[in-house]
Design a protein around this motif. Structure first.
Motif, PDB file in Angstrom:
ATOM      1  N   UNK A 268       0.771  -1.189  -0.017  1.00 30.87           N
ATOM      2  CA  UNK A 268       0.054  -0.001   0.037  1.00 30.87           C
ATOM      3  C   UNK A 268       0.834   1.214   0.009  1.00 30.87           C
ATOM      4  N   UNK A 269       2.272   1.003   0.401  1.00 30.95           N
ATOM      5  CA  UNK A 269       2.920   2.202   0.364  1.00 30.95           C
ATOM      6  C   UNK A 269       3.440   2.799  -1.031  1.00 30.95           C
ATOM      7  N   UNK A 270       3.122   1.789  -1.921  1.00 30.63           N
ATOM      8  CA  UNK A 270       3.681   1.875  -3.422  1.00 30.63           C
ATOM      9  C   UNK A 270       2.608   2.586  -4.124  1.00 30.63           C
ATOM     10  N   UNK A 271       2.774   3.645  -4.946  1.00 28.67           N
ATOM     11  CA  UNK A 271       1.747   4.045  -5.796  1.00 28.67           C
ATOM     12  C   UNK A 271       1.822   3.029  -7.061  1.00 28.67           C
ATOM     13  N   UNK A 272       0.714   2.762  -7.437  1.00 26.54           N
ATOM     14  CA  UNK A 272       0.481   1.958  -8.828  1.00 26.54           C
ATOM     15  C   UNK A 272      -0.518   2.326  -9.750  1.00 26.54           C
ATOM     16  N   UNK A 273      -0.351   2.678 -10.802  1.00 27.79           N
ATOM     17  CA  UNK A 273      -1.266   2.783 -11.993  1.00 27.79           C
ATOM     18  C   UNK A 273      -0.998   2.091 -13.183  1.00 27.79           C
TER      19      UNK A 273
END
Ligand code: COA
Length: 324
Positions: A268-273
């Motif tokens: 959850x601490x990684x931004x993923x798009x």
């Protein structure tokens, strides 16, 4: 090394045309299920009408509006691309013309998909060297024009788009601990060749393959190791100050998951798009920054690690204390 600068504006532009995995199923032997399971990618934007330069200018103008700076405030423009519309002038010069900036230093940095991280370290250093107060960094990629659309293991991974940030010198240090590394690509696992010199006296063939060529599994192994090394290096450099969030290069959700597993960070601490845009090379990080800022995921004061890897083989990271 510490640089006294901060990001004060972000912008992004992606092509109108969305191509989802089902649309790829119609033109090649693949499936939405295979692509999602191996990569997390569900759709990507591909250039149909736009140009690389137009996307870059649009992202730049947004970032400038966000930062409330005018073209004449900008003292340096750094462009970042491996798929420019022009061999020369540089993307930075094309953007300078497009935004109507009368006088600035203008140059490009190329480091494959790690380009934005290299370029952010470069622009902040150059601002110090030149005594410039405001800089514009634009990454724009049009990789779909260099795909072999019959290579199903590769062409499904990439998309097109652009992102930009405005950087200002500041009292407090917000752009910290640049970590730039490269190892030689001795096994040629990731490259795009340009057309060879085929002047009338040259032995070169006119039909050279100029599409992106990749050994996927080798790149995967390199990428996982590069992400772990970069994150751990930045953590050590930060000492007692903790890293709150990570905006990684968006190549593959599994690579990001591996990075989370090999460090103590939660996914959850990684931004993923990557699900929406696939891999837009050097543009993934600024596009992610724009979205993460607009959605409120990034908050003022967050210590954010940007980490990436790419052709070269380059990799690295940099910490940005979010200031907007
Ligand atoms: N759809 C369906 N099947 C596919 C496919 C596709 N798009 N692409 C490949 N396959 C098949 C292969 O032909 C192979 O079939 P086989 O077992 O019958 O020979 C099978 O799927 C497995 O192929 P493999 O290459 O071993 O898959 P993989 O698990 O390594 O995944 C990648 C391939 C490309 C998704 C993965 O290696 C990867 O993500 N690498 C990193 C790439 C990257 O991020 N590059 C950018 C760096 S900036």
């Amino acid at each position: 090394m510490s640089i006294s600068a901060k990001i004060v504006g972000v912008g992004a532009c992606v092509p109108q045309k969305m191509v989802d995995n089902h649309m790829l199923e119609a033109i090649m032997d693949t499936s939405d299920e295979w692509i999602v399971k191996r990569t997390g990618i569900r759709e990507r934007r591909l250039v149909t009408e736009e140009t690389n330069t137009e996307m870059a200018i649009s992202a730049a103008k947004q970032a400038m509006d966000h930062a409330d700076v005018s073209p004449d405030d900008i003292g340096i423009i750094v462009g970042c691309t491996i798929t420019s519309d022009f061999a020369t002038p540089s993307l930075a010069s094309l953007v300078q013309k497009g935004i109507g900036c009368g006088m600035a230093a203008a140059m490009d940095v190329a480091a494959g998909c790690t380009g934005f991280i290299y370029a952010l370290a470069t622009i902040t250093s150059m601002m110090d060297t030149l005594g410039v107060d405001t800089g514009l960094l634009v990454a724009a990629e049009n990789l779909s024009c260099r795909m072999n659309w019959e290579d199903r293991a590769t062409c499904i991974l990439f998309g097109d788009g652009a992102g930009a940030v405005v950087v200002k010198r500041s009292e407090e240090n917000h752009i910290k601990h640049p970590f730039l590394r490269a190892i030689p690509d001795t096994d040629d696992v990731l490259f795009i060749k340009n057309k060879r010199n085929d002047n009338p006296w040259s032995a070169a063939q006119a039909n050279d393959d100029i599409s992106l060529t990749m050994k996927g599994q080798d790149v995967f192994v390199f990428a996982v190791d590069a992400m772990e090394k970069s994150i751990k290096h930045l953590e050590a450099a930060m000492g007692d100050t903790k890293i709150d969030k990570i905006v990684p290069h968006q190549a593959n959700n599994r690579i990001i998951q591996f990075a989370a597993n090999s460090t103590h960070f939660d996914k959850d601490q990684f931004y993923v798009n990557v699900d929406k845009y696939a891999n837009t090379s050097s543009a993934t990080i600024p596009i992610a920054l724009k979205e993460a800022h607009d959605s409120g995921w990034l908050k003022k004061g967050d210590e954010v690690a940007l980490v990436g890897f790419g052709a070269g083989l380059t990799y690295g990271g940099i910490v940005v204390k979010w200031a907007i």
